[in-house]
Enzyme design. Structure first.
Site, PDB file in Angstrom:
ATOM      1  N   ARG A 102       2.977  -0.275  -5.152  1.00 43.89           N
ATOM      2  CA  ARG A 102       2.859  -0.940  -3.846  1.00 43.89           C
ATOM      3  C   ARG A 102       1.464  -1.463  -3.565  1.00 43.89           C
ATOM      4  NH1 ARG A 102       7.144   1.280  -0.222  1.00 43.89           N
ATOM      5  NH2 ARG A 102       5.943   0.433   1.477  1.00 43.89           N
ATOM      6  N   GLU A 134       3.447 -14.757 -12.491  1.00 47.22           N
ATOM      7  CA  GLU A 134       3.161 -13.417 -11.975  1.00 47.22           C
ATOM      8  C   GLU A 134       2.526 -12.513 -13.016  1.00 47.22           C
ATOM      9  OE1 GLU A 134       6.340 -11.765  -8.795  1.00 47.22           O
ATOM     10  OE2 GLU A 134       7.248 -12.520 -10.615  1.00 47.22           O
ATOM     11  N   HIS A 188       9.449 -38.952 -11.094  1.00 47.89           N
ATOM     12  CA  HIS A 188       8.806 -39.208  -9.797  1.00 47.89           C
ATOM     13  C   HIS A 188       7.423 -38.573  -9.719  1.00 47.89           C
ATOM     14  CE1 HIS A 188      12.442 -41.057  -8.368  1.00 47.89           C
ATOM     15  NE2 HIS A 188      13.129 -40.031  -8.818  1.00 47.89           N
ATOM     16  N   TRP A 203      -3.781  -2.245  -1.046  1.00 51.53           N
ATOM     17  CA  TRP A 203      -3.602  -3.651  -1.397  1.00 51.53           C
ATOM     18  C   TRP A 203      -4.395  -4.412  -0.336  1.00 51.53           C
ATOM     19  CZ3 TRP A 203      -1.631  -8.198   0.716  1.00 51.53           C
ATOM     20  CH2 TRP A 203      -1.438  -9.238  -0.201  1.00 51.53           C
ATOM     21  N   ASN A 254      -1.399   1.165   6.502  1.00 46.71           N
ATOM     22  CA  ASN A 254      -0.680   0.153   5.742  1.00 46.71           C
ATOM     23  C   ASN A 254      -0.440  -1.024   6.673  1.00 46.71           C
ATOM     24  OD1 ASN A 254       1.125  -1.329   4.222  1.00 46.71           O
ATOM     25  ND2 ASN A 254       2.822   0.097   4.496  1.00 46.71           N
ATOM     26  N   GLY A 255      -0.817  -2.214   6.248  1.00 44.74           N
ATOM     27  CA  GLY A 255      -0.540  -3.389   7.069  1.00 44.74           C
ATOM     28  C   GLY A 255      -1.801  -4.019   7.618  1.00 44.74           C
ATOM     29  N   LYS A 306       4.283  -4.567  -4.965  1.00 49.04           N
ATOM     30  CA  LYS A 306       5.707  -4.619  -4.674  1.00 49.04           C
ATOM     31  C   LYS A 306       5.923  -4.260  -3.208  1.00 49.04           C
ATOM     32  CE  LYS A 306       9.840  -3.883  -7.283  1.00 49.04           C
ATOM     33  NZ  LYS A 306       9.898  -5.246  -7.816  1.00 49.04           N
ATOM     34  N   CYS A 339       0.825  -1.198   0.000  1.00 47.27           N
ATOM     35  CA  CYS A 339       0.000   0.000   0.000  1.00 47.27           C
ATOM     36  C   CYS A 339       0.865   1.256   0.000  1.00 47.27           C
ATOM     37  CB  CYS A 339      -0.976   0.047   1.163  1.00 47.27           C
ATOM     38  SG  CYS A 339      -0.619   1.229   2.430  1.00 47.27           S
ATOM     39  N   LYS A 349       8.074 -15.933 -12.735  1.00 43.95           N
ATOM     40  CA  LYS A 349       7.882 -14.745 -13.588  1.00 43.95           C
ATOM     41  C   LYS A 349       6.674 -14.947 -14.503  1.00 43.95           C
ATOM     42  CE  LYS A 349      10.090 -12.852 -12.136  1.00 43.95           C
ATOM     43  NZ  LYS A 349      10.271 -12.005 -11.026  1.00 43.95           N
ATOM     44  N   GLU A 396      12.605 -19.491 -10.876  1.00 47.55           N
ATOM     45  CA  GLU A 396      12.406 -18.049 -11.074  1.00 47.55           C
ATOM     46  C   GLU A 396      11.657 -17.798 -12.388  1.00 47.55           C
ATOM     47  OE1 GLU A 396      12.375 -15.481  -9.431  1.00 47.55           O
ATOM     48  OE2 GLU A 396      12.556 -13.866 -10.876  1.00 47.55           O
TER      49      GLU A 396
END
Ligand code: GLU
Length: 609
Positions: free
Chosen positions: A27, A489, A505, A75, A99-100, A604, A2, A486, A482
């Site tokens: 954010r 996301e 397996h 967010w 925020n939080g 982010k 946020c 990506k 990674e």
């Protein structure tokens, strides 16, 4: 997460709040809102679902005017993204942005309802607004009321409070989420990140854990967690960031992918000297401590965790130092056992990642030999709290999906491998091989970036797929992880990564023509083993895309497309092979029309746990 912006000034601040939010949008961006106190003492609030542009449009339709105000881009954690849940939240004359998470909000809410408070949102934040309002019946000043309620709030949060009856004051409280005060002349500001305030000031005070501050146009008073009046240093920022400046690029992510040769160059600068790694930022005491290290514990989240996973292969194979890597959200609650002479390494782009910070704090109780943070933001909490710091010099990363932060983290980690390796049993020749490979890396990456058009064409073949499998062995396994992250996301394609030897397996059962299999196949001692794994996929009708060196002995045919890349030094191959997979995800996302820089549901700088 946020974004928070607040201002107490002598001029109209709506535009400052909106511009600040725009700069913090990475954010959190599911909804946004602002509230200002008008000259007649009225609270004017505008909120809406969507991005800051939607808020700007709404403000254009319902103009607000005032010189004190607060703003927020959300967010969501509690309650869906909806106008009623967007901040600021109000309780009569009180307005709050937050925020939080307030972890004990449910119990507080029950009590407030019993006392007659009515809730208009599902957020945890509204509880704070009503609690403060209730406290105001016993306190005359906003600051006193805030100080009285803070001990009743549990969780990690950053908050800014405003009372419309006192239009010259903002009160802010930091507990777990970052807040910075921006100093102006005859005006002051607050934000969750200095980037928001760069158009209005370059002078900042960073609040510390537990700080509560009262900000007026001309004064700033800060009390620490013990209630003592304290001074925080004023820091002159040289941060560079122009929100509008993507240059000729379409997206920040694209720009950041192409910035990697320079970002790595900057990260290496001054740290490679005559075939040796030199960290001038580590003093003698630090060097002495590093000499004792017998084990490394890396803790991180998301992309940074993947960087840690690569480093594990390096620390053990090149430096002969045992290394464990763990996700911070697990580590912090696992009651990890103590290891002798173990160095605790945290990795975070923002340095504000809540779980990573909590893990760092826990490490201090466990008895590690010391902590070392690898971080991209010099003014971050992680940097302040770690014993030793190695900065990545990637520059500001705006795209939510991390690219240059990852490759510069790997760059720093590889230098650290050489440094610690030499203090252990690593030969001078190995150190030279590392420094040589790192020196060559920026130009190697420049070369691989020229494959952009080719990868753009390749991306067409993924755009109608719902799943993808990434394979690698050794230090390419975390690169496959990674790459899968990506793709997930930003294109929303379900992607998994497997160590290629694990296929038989279980995951082989998934192979069919609808499951593209992307293989990271640089030339190294595992290549022959990997080729067998590739054949196992082919024998079952899988469609393969193989990133390999030109002379690795692969040939494209109807079931296998080879992306033949120029040679790269084996040591730095994980960094190098990351780049084409970033481009692939980027182009797939473009074709799918997703929001590349601000993918759905994400943000982010993950400041909530
Ligand atoms: N927990 C608050 C909410 O859901 C704040 C979330 C944020 O940090 O944006 O509204």
């Amino acid at each position: 997460m946020c974004g928070i912006v607040g201002a107490v000034a002598q001029r109209d601040i709506a535009e400052i709040l909106l511009e600040g939010l725009k700069r913090l949008e990475y954010r959190g961006y599911d909804s946004a809102g602002l509230a200002v106190i008008s000259s007649s003492g009225e609270l004017q609030r505008v909120r809406c679902v969507g991005k800051v542009q939607a808020l700007r449009d709404a403000v254009n339709q319902n103009p607000v005017k005032g010189s004190t105000g607060i703003a927020h881009t959300r967010w969501a954690t509690h309650g869906e993204p909806a106008e009623r849940n967007a901040h600021p939240h109000v309780s009569d004359y009180i307005a709050v942005v937050h925020n939080g998470i307030i972890e004990n909000y449910a119990g507080l809410k029950e009590k407030l309802i019993a006392q007659g408070y009515q809730f208009s949102s599902e957020t945890d934040t509204e509880v704070v607004a009503h609690l403060l309002h209730k406290q105001m019946t016993q306190s005359t000043r906003l600051i006193d009321a805030v100080r009285a309620i803070i001990p009743h709030l549990r969780g990690a949060y950053g908050t800014v409070f405003m009372d419309r009856r006192d239009p010259n004051t903002l009160v802010v409280a930091r507990s777990g989420s970052p807040l910075v005060i921006g100093l102006g002349i005859g005006e002051n500001f607050v934000a969750s990140d200095q980037l928001a305030l760069l158009p209005v000031t370059r002078r900042f005070m960073f609040l510390e854990e537990g700080d509560i501050a009262q900000i007026t146009k001309t004064t700033i008073e800060i009390w620490d967690k013990t209630g003592r009046l304290v001074e925080r240093p004023v820091i002159e920022s040289n941060a560079q960031y122009d929100a509008g400046d993507k240059g000729t690029y379409r997206h920040y992510m694209q720009k950041e992918i192409f910035e990697q040769p320079n970002a790595i160059k900057n990260t290496l600068e001054g740290r490679l000297q005559h075939g040796k790694v030199v960290f001038n930022e580590l003093d003698n005491a630090a060097q002495e401590m590093l000499k004792q290290v017998e084990h490394i514990q890396i803790v991180a989240c998301g992309t940074a965790y993947n960087a840690g996973m690569v480093a594990r292969y390096w620390f053990e194979a090149l430096a002969g130092i045992p290394c464990d890597v763990e996700i911070a959200s697990e580590f912090r609650y696992r009651k990890p056992a103590h290891r002798k002479n173990s160095l605790f390494i945290t990795l975070s782009q923002s340095g504000e990642t809540a779980d990573t910070l909590a893990a760092l704090r826990l490490s201090k109780e466990i008895g590690y030999i010391g902590s070392l943070a690898i971080c991209n933001v010099a003014a971050s909490t992680l940097v302040r709290e770690a014993d030793l710091v190695l900065l990545t010099k990637a520059g500001v990363e705006i795209g939510v999906a991390s690219t240059k932060a990852f490759t510069t983290q790997l760059t720093v980690l590889l230098m650290l491998v050489a440094k610690l390796g030499r203090l252990n049993k690593m030969s001078e020749a190995t150190e030279q091989a590392i420094t040589h490979a790192l020196q060559a890396l920026p130009s190697r990456i420049e070369q691989v970036l020229t494959f952009d058009n080719m990868i753009e064409a390749l991306a067409e073949q993924f755009s109608d797929k719902h799943h993808a499998l990434f394979l690698g062995r050794g230090d390419q396994y975390p690169i496959a992880m990674e790459a899968a992250l990506k793709l997930k996301e930003i294109s929303y394609i379900h992607a998994e990564a497997y160590a290629a030897g694990e296929l038989k397996h279980g995951p082989l059962a998934l192979i069919d023509a609808d499951m593209p299999v992307i293989v990271m196949a640089p030339t190294n001692e595992l290549l022959e083993k990997l080729k067998s794994n590739i054949e196992e996929v082919r024998a079952r009708g899988g469609l393969l895309y193989v990133f390999a060196e030109q002379d690795a002995g692969f040939e494209s045919d109807s079931t296998m497309k080879i992306i033949a890349l120029p040679h790269v030094e084996e040591i730095t191959a994980p960094i190098y092979y990351t780049v084409p997979t970033q481009l692939l995800s980027y182009h797939v996302a473009l074709i799918k029309g997703t929001d590349v820089d601000q993918p759905r549901n994400l943000a982010k700088s993950v400041t909530v746990e």
